[in-house]
Design an enzyme around this catalytic site. Sequence first.
Site, PDB file in Angstrom:
ATOM      1  N   LYS A 212      71.452  24.616  44.855  1.00 17.18           N
ATOM      2  CA  LYS A 212      72.197  25.838  45.227  1.00 17.18           C
ATOM      3  C   LYS A 212      73.077  26.317  44.076  1.00 17.18           C
ATOM      4  O   LYS A 212      73.087  27.503  43.729  1.00 17.18           O
ATOM      5  CB  LYS A 212      73.073  25.577  46.475  1.00 17.18           C
TER       6      LYS A 212
ATOM      7  N   ARG B 227      78.151  25.445  56.997  1.00 21.34           N
ATOM      8  CA  ARG B 227      77.556  24.103  57.177  1.00 21.34           C
ATOM      9  C   ARG B 227      77.648  23.574  58.598  1.00 21.34           C
ATOM     10  O   ARG B 227      77.265  22.433  58.854  1.00 21.34           O
ATOM     11  CB  ARG B 227      78.228  23.100  56.243  1.00 21.34           C
TER      12      ARG B 227
ATOM     13  N   ARG C 282      73.098  13.857  37.509  1.00 20.67           N
ATOM     14  CA  ARG C 282      73.878  15.101  37.356  1.00 20.67           C
ATOM     15  C   ARG C 282      75.262  14.855  36.762  1.00 20.67           C
ATOM     16  O   ARG C 282      75.954  13.922  37.124  1.00 20.67           O
ATOM     17  CB  ARG C 282      74.052  15.778  38.717  1.00 20.67           C
TER      18      ARG C 282
ATOM     19  N   ARG D  16      80.604  13.757  39.541  1.00 21.35           N
ATOM     20  CA  ARG D  16      81.380  14.028  40.757  1.00 21.35           C
ATOM     21  C   ARG D  16      81.548  12.744  41.576  1.00 21.35           C
ATOM     22  O   ARG D  16      80.591  11.979  41.693  1.00 21.35           O
ATOM     23  CB  ARG D  16      80.664  15.088  41.598  1.00 21.35           C
TER      24      ARG D  16
ATOM     25  N   ARG E  52      76.193  12.252  52.658  1.00 27.20           N
ATOM     26  CA  ARG E  52      76.026  13.716  52.619  1.00 27.20           C
ATOM     27  C   ARG E  52      74.682  14.127  53.218  1.00 27.20           C
ATOM     28  O   ARG E  52      74.582  15.132  53.924  1.00 27.20           O
ATOM     29  CB  ARG E  52      76.141  14.223  51.171  1.00 27.20           C
TER      30      ARG E  52
HETATM   31  P1  AP5 Z   1      72.766  21.642  41.945  1.00 27.55           P
HETATM   32  O1  AP5 Z   1      72.424  23.040  41.608  1.00 27.55           O
HETATM   33  O2  AP5 Z   1      74.048  21.064  41.461  1.00 27.55           O
HETATM   34  O3  AP5 Z   1      72.577  21.399  43.536  1.00 27.55           O
HETATM   35  P2  AP5 Z   1      73.509  21.841  44.743  1.00 27.55           P
HETATM   36  O4  AP5 Z   1      72.597  22.175  45.877  1.00 27.55           O
HETATM   37  O5  AP5 Z   1      74.509  22.870  44.315  1.00 27.55           O
HETATM   38  O6  AP5 Z   1      74.199  20.448  45.002  1.00 27.55           O
HETATM   39  P3  AP5 Z   1      75.687  20.113  45.454  1.00 27.55           P
HETATM   40  O7  AP5 Z   1      75.770  18.604  45.356  1.00 27.55           O
HETATM   41  O8  AP5 Z   1      76.701  20.895  44.688  1.00 27.55           O
HETATM   42  O9  AP5 Z   1      75.640  20.568  46.934  1.00 27.55           O
HETATM   43  P4  AP5 Z   1      76.598  20.175  48.038  1.00 27.55           P
HETATM   44  O10 AP5 Z   1      76.273  21.162  49.090  1.00 27.55           O
HETATM   45  O11 AP5 Z   1      76.509  18.751  48.444  1.00 27.55           O
HETATM   46  O12 AP5 Z   1      78.035  20.269  47.330  1.00 27.55           O
HETATM   47  P5  AP5 Z   1      79.172  21.365  47.345  1.00 27.55           P
HETATM   48  O13 AP5 Z   1      79.803  21.318  46.035  1.00 27.55           O
HETATM   49  O14 AP5 Z   1      78.693  22.651  47.859  1.00 27.55           O
HETATM   50  O15 AP5 Z   1      71.552  20.731  41.439  1.00 27.55           O
HETATM   51  C1  AP5 Z   1      71.609  19.318  41.534  1.00 27.55           C
HETATM   52  C2  AP5 Z   1      71.010  18.705  40.253  1.00 27.55           C
HETATM   53  O16 AP5 Z   1      69.631  19.068  40.164  1.00 27.55           O
HETATM   54  C3  AP5 Z   1      71.686  19.208  38.953  1.00 27.55           C
HETATM   55  O17 AP5 Z   1      71.732  18.145  38.048  1.00 27.55           O
HETATM   56  C4  AP5 Z   1      70.726  20.316  38.457  1.00 27.55           C
HETATM   57  O18 AP5 Z   1      70.767  20.441  37.049  1.00 27.55           O
HETATM   58  C5  AP5 Z   1      69.382  19.785  38.952  1.00 27.55           C
HETATM   59  N1  AP5 Z   1      68.411  20.853  39.286  1.00 27.55           N
HETATM   60  C6  AP5 Z   1      68.679  22.046  39.890  1.00 27.55           C
HETATM   61  N2  AP5 Z   1      67.532  22.752  40.042  1.00 27.55           N
HETATM   62  C7  AP5 Z   1      66.523  21.968  39.550  1.00 27.55           C
HETATM   63  C8  AP5 Z   1      65.102  22.142  39.433  1.00 27.55           C
HETATM   64  N3  AP5 Z   1      64.485  23.261  39.859  1.00 27.55           N
HETATM   65  N4  AP5 Z   1      64.397  21.121  38.882  1.00 27.55           N
HETATM   66  C9  AP5 Z   1      64.999  19.987  38.441  1.00 27.55           C
HETATM   67  N5  AP5 Z   1      66.346  19.771  38.511  1.00 27.55           N
HETATM   68  C10 AP5 Z   1      67.086  20.753  39.064  1.00 27.55           C
HETATM   69  O19 AP5 Z   1      80.149  20.734  48.437  1.00 27.55           O
HETATM   70  C11 AP5 Z   1      80.819  19.515  48.152  1.00 27.55           C
HETATM   71  C12 AP5 Z   1      81.625  19.084  49.360  1.00 27.55           C
HETATM   72  O20 AP5 Z   1      82.598  20.105  49.695  1.00 27.55           O
HETATM   73  C13 AP5 Z   1      80.844  18.864  50.658  1.00 27.55           C
HETATM   74  O21 AP5 Z   1      80.235  17.592  50.708  1.00 27.55           O
HETATM   75  C14 AP5 Z   1      81.966  19.006  51.679  1.00 27.55           C
HETATM   76  O22 AP5 Z   1      82.790  17.867  51.696  1.00 27.55           O
HETATM   77  C15 AP5 Z   1      82.813  20.152  51.098  1.00 27.55           C
HETATM   78  N6  AP5 Z   1      82.355  21.480  51.590  1.00 27.55           N
HETATM   79  C16 AP5 Z   1      81.869  22.503  50.848  1.00 27.55           C
HETATM   80  N7  AP5 Z   1      81.571  23.549  51.637  1.00 27.55           N
HETATM   81  C17 AP5 Z   1      81.875  23.178  52.906  1.00 27.55           C
HETATM   82  C18 AP5 Z   1      81.760  23.804  54.166  1.00 27.55           C
HETATM   83  N8  AP5 Z   1      81.281  25.057  54.292  1.00 27.55           N
HETATM   84  N9  AP5 Z   1      82.140  23.106  55.271  1.00 27.55           N
HETATM   85  C19 AP5 Z   1      82.658  21.864  55.174  1.00 27.55           C
HETATM   86  N10 AP5 Z   1      82.773  21.188  54.012  1.00 27.55           N
HETATM   87  C20 AP5 Z   1      82.392  21.850  52.882  1.00 27.55           C
END
Ligand code: AP5
Length: 211
Positions: free
Chosen positions: A13, A88, A127, A156, A167
């Site tokens: 994402k 979410r 990552r 992270r 997660r």
């Molecule tokens: P990346 O693009 O970083 O993936 P992502 O889907 O953004 O992963 P996140 O870990 O950031 O998602 P998340 O939803 O768990 O975390 P968030 O920060 O939103 O890609 C991952 C890796 O793959 C990278 O190394 C990238 O380079 C690689 N990659 C990408 N595309 C690729 C491809 N095509 N081929 C190969 N490699 C590739 O949330 C964190 C925390 O915040 C949550 O756990 C929760 O505690 C809290 N939170 C956030 N929003 C909410 C909400 N709405 N409600 C409640 N809690 C929330």
Amino acid sequence: MIILLFGKPGAGKGTQAPLLAAALGVPTLATGDELRAAIRNGTPLGLEAKSYMDRGDLVPDAVILGIIKVALSEPRHARGVLLDGVVRTVAQAEGLAAVCEELGQDVKAVLCLDIDDEEIVRRLAGRTVCENCQTPYTGREPGTTCDKCGGNLVRRPDDEPDAIRNRLAVYERQTAPVLAWYREHGTRVAIIDAVGSVRDVTARALGALAT
Ligand code: AP5
């Protein structure tokens, strides 16, 4: 135009959001990035969110709905926004719908990046992210420098194996049902194959929006 970018942790994402937003001409909003900024700044919001995030649990709905309401009311989001991982739980989907109604906005589509757990564990194990602008990288060591802003790359805390497992379980239990909620409420849900080059995934997502 509000577009939701949806998918498991590590689905891509954060990688796709700026590319899709640039192509669509809208800004992005990521609750994960907002929460990490609050932690870095030591605000009360950050202090409350940190323990949930480090374990890989969801931050309470009331906190997230507060962020959504303030952000969507900002003039820069008046013409649309790409929401990256913002909804979410079903309660958040309902809360966003209420905010949209107040603001005369609508969720046009949900783009769900589809990927299996094995590939996710592989991606997250390798990552690092920029402490400053949050750009994710694969195969770059902590302590090296971000290409975009010169910031420091770090691991992270929620990319440790126990937190990744939690997660993924939280996603299945609390987040996956959101897709059915949007379908039931008549919002288009497009499932995008998230395996392949970053460029191919972007093209698939934009293609889905164009149809
Ligand atoms: P990346 O693009 O970083 O993936 P992502 O889907 O953004 O992963 P996140 O870990 O950031 O998602 P998340 O939803 O768990 O975390 P968030 O920060 O939103 O890609 C991952 C890796 O793959 C990278 O190394 C990238 O380079 C690689 N990659 C990408 N595309 C690729 C491809 N095509 N081929 C190969 N490699 C590739 O949330 C964190 C925390 O915040 C949550 O756990 C929760 O505690 C809290 N939170 C956030 N929003 C909410 C909400 N709405 N409600 C409640 N809690 C929330």
